[in-house]
Design a protein around this motif. Sequence first.
Motif, short mmCIF file in Angstrom:
data_model
loop_
_atom_site.label_atom_id
_atom_site.label_comp_id
_atom_site.label_asym_id
_atom_site.label_seq_id
_atom_site.Cartn_x
_atom_site.Cartn_y
_atom_site.Cartn_z
N GLU A 93 0.83 -1.20 0.00
CA GLU A 93 0.00 0.00 0.00
C GLU A 93 0.86 1.26 0.00
O GLU A 93 2.01 1.23 0.44
N LYS A 94 0.29 2.32 -0.50
CA LYS A 94 0.91 3.65 -0.48
C LYS A 94 2.32 3.64 -1.06
O LYS A 94 3.26 4.22 -0.51
N LEU A 95 2.45 2.95 -2.16
CA LEU A 95 3.75 2.80 -2.81
C LEU A 95 4.28 4.11 -3.38
O LEU A 95 5.49 4.28 -3.51
N GLU A 96 3.38 5.02 -3.71
CA GLU A 96 3.83 6.30 -4.27
C GLU A 96 4.61 7.08 -3.22
O GLU A 96 5.67 7.63 -3.50
N PHE A 97 4.06 7.15 -1.99
CA PHE A 97 4.81 7.80 -0.91
C PHE A 97 6.12 7.07 -0.66
O PHE A 97 7.18 7.69 -0.51
N LEU A 98 6.05 5.74 -0.60
CA LEU A 98 7.26 4.97 -0.32
C LEU A 98 8.32 5.19 -1.39
O LEU A 98 9.50 5.31 -1.09
N THR A 99 7.91 5.29 -2.65
CA THR A 99 8.85 5.58 -3.73
C THR A 99 9.53 6.92 -3.50
O THR A 99 10.75 7.05 -3.60
N ALA A 100 8.72 7.93 -3.15
CA ALA A 100 9.27 9.27 -2.88
C ALA A 100 10.22 9.23 -1.69
O ALA A 100 11.32 9.80 -1.75
N PHE A 130 16.16 -3.73 4.54
CA PHE A 130 15.00 -2.82 4.52
C PHE A 130 14.08 -3.04 5.70
O PHE A 130 13.42 -2.11 6.16
N GLU A 131 14.01 -4.28 6.17
CA GLU A 131 13.07 -4.61 7.24
C GLU A 131 13.33 -3.83 8.53
O GLU A 131 12.43 -3.68 9.35
N LYS A 132 14.52 -3.29 8.70
CA LYS A 132 14.88 -2.57 9.92
C LYS A 132 14.63 -1.06 9.81
O LYS A 132 14.84 -0.33 10.77
N ILE A 133 14.20 -0.58 8.66
CA ILE A 133 14.05 0.85 8.43
C ILE A 133 12.63 1.29 8.76
O ILE A 133 11.67 0.82 8.14
N PRO A 134 12.48 2.23 9.72
CA PRO A 134 11.14 2.72 10.04
C PRO A 134 10.67 3.72 8.98
O PRO A 134 11.42 4.56 8.54
N VAL A 135 9.41 3.59 8.60
CA VAL A 135 8.81 4.50 7.63
C VAL A 135 7.52 5.03 8.23
O VAL A 135 6.70 4.25 8.72
N ILE A 136 7.35 6.34 8.19
CA ILE A 136 6.12 6.95 8.70
C ILE A 136 4.94 6.46 7.87
O ILE A 136 5.03 6.37 6.65
N GLN A 137 3.84 6.17 8.55
CA GLN A 137 2.61 5.81 7.85
C GLN A 137 1.88 7.10 7.48
O GLN A 137 1.67 7.95 8.33
N VAL A 138 1.52 7.25 6.22
CA VAL A 138 0.83 8.47 5.78
C VAL A 138 -0.62 8.15 5.44
O VAL A 138 -0.98 7.00 5.19
N SER A 139 -1.44 9.20 5.42
CA SER A 139 -2.85 9.03 5.08
C SER A 139 -2.99 8.79 3.58
O SER A 139 -2.07 9.05 2.80
N GLU A 140 -4.18 8.34 3.20
CA GLU A 140 -4.45 8.13 1.77
C GLU A 140 -4.39 9.47 1.03
O GLU A 140 -3.91 9.54 -0.10
N VAL A 174 8.46 15.61 1.97
CA VAL A 174 9.00 14.53 2.83
C VAL A 174 9.63 15.14 4.08
O VAL A 174 9.40 14.67 5.20
N PHE A 175 10.41 16.21 3.92
CA PHE A 175 11.01 16.88 5.08
C PHE A 175 9.93 17.38 6.04
O PHE A 175 10.06 17.26 7.26
N ASP A 176 8.84 17.93 5.49
CA ASP A 176 7.74 18.41 6.33
C ASP A 176 7.07 17.26 7.08
O ASP A 176 6.75 17.39 8.26
N ILE A 177 6.87 16.15 6.40
CA ILE A 177 6.23 14.98 7.04
C ILE A 177 7.08 14.51 8.23
O ILE A 177 6.55 14.13 9.27
N TYR A 178 8.39 14.56 8.08
CA TYR A 178 9.28 14.12 9.15
C TYR A 178 9.61 15.25 10.13
O TYR A 178 10.45 15.07 11.02
N ASN A 179 8.96 16.40 9.97
CA ASN A 179 9.14 17.54 10.88
C ASN A 179 10.60 17.92 11.09
O ASN A 179 11.04 18.17 12.22
N LEU A 180 11.37 17.96 10.02
CA LEU A 180 12.78 18.31 10.13
C LEU A 180 12.94 19.82 10.31
O LEU A 180 12.26 20.60 9.67
#
Length: 193
Positions: A93-100, A130-140, A174-180
């Motif tokens: 799911e949400k492969l577009e965000f994951l690609t970005a 890859f299994e050890k990398i945390p990825v933020i869950q985003v909304s649809e 992406v930077f905004d999503i991660y609140n950098l």
Amino acid sequence: WLINTHNGIKEQGIKPIDIKDYPAIKKHLDQFYSPLEKRLDQGDTPYNLRNCAYMEDFFRPKIIYPNMTKFLPFVYEEQGILTNQKCFVITGEKLEFLTAFLNSSIFKYCFRDNFPELQGGTRELSKVFFEKIPVIQVSEETNLKFKDLVSQITKLKKEKKPTKDLEEIIEKIVFDIYNLTAEERKNIFLTEL
């Protein structure tokens, strides 16, 4: 070209490829019939490949990436392209965000060292890392923004047109999503140079 004489998926009623329906391919493979017949990994006939549990994943939207690379390229693909053993695919799911995210500076900055370095400065991108990398869950809704941007980039790349402006937009989101903070963003960009 990739010849996929698959063995079907019995649980889903998908029949194996009947080599007789492809006389030119059968003629080509007949040259190698003796070694084909001796294969331990054959399907119902020497012409068929053994069962592949993830065969359908190739026909779903997916991210394709190489198993070894210097550049960490991740490509969103939804046309049913098959790959050989030199590439991996990610479905879900949400492969577009994951690609970005996987193509972003933040990913490269934070996780480049999670992948073992090989000779010549390449990295091995196996699933286990890859299994050890945390990825933020985003909304649809957020994913749809990325879907539009990733689609535009894919179209422009096919036309061999520049994509830098769109990549910068994705980078900011992406930077905004991660609140950098501004300082963190600056450090990431300085490291990338």
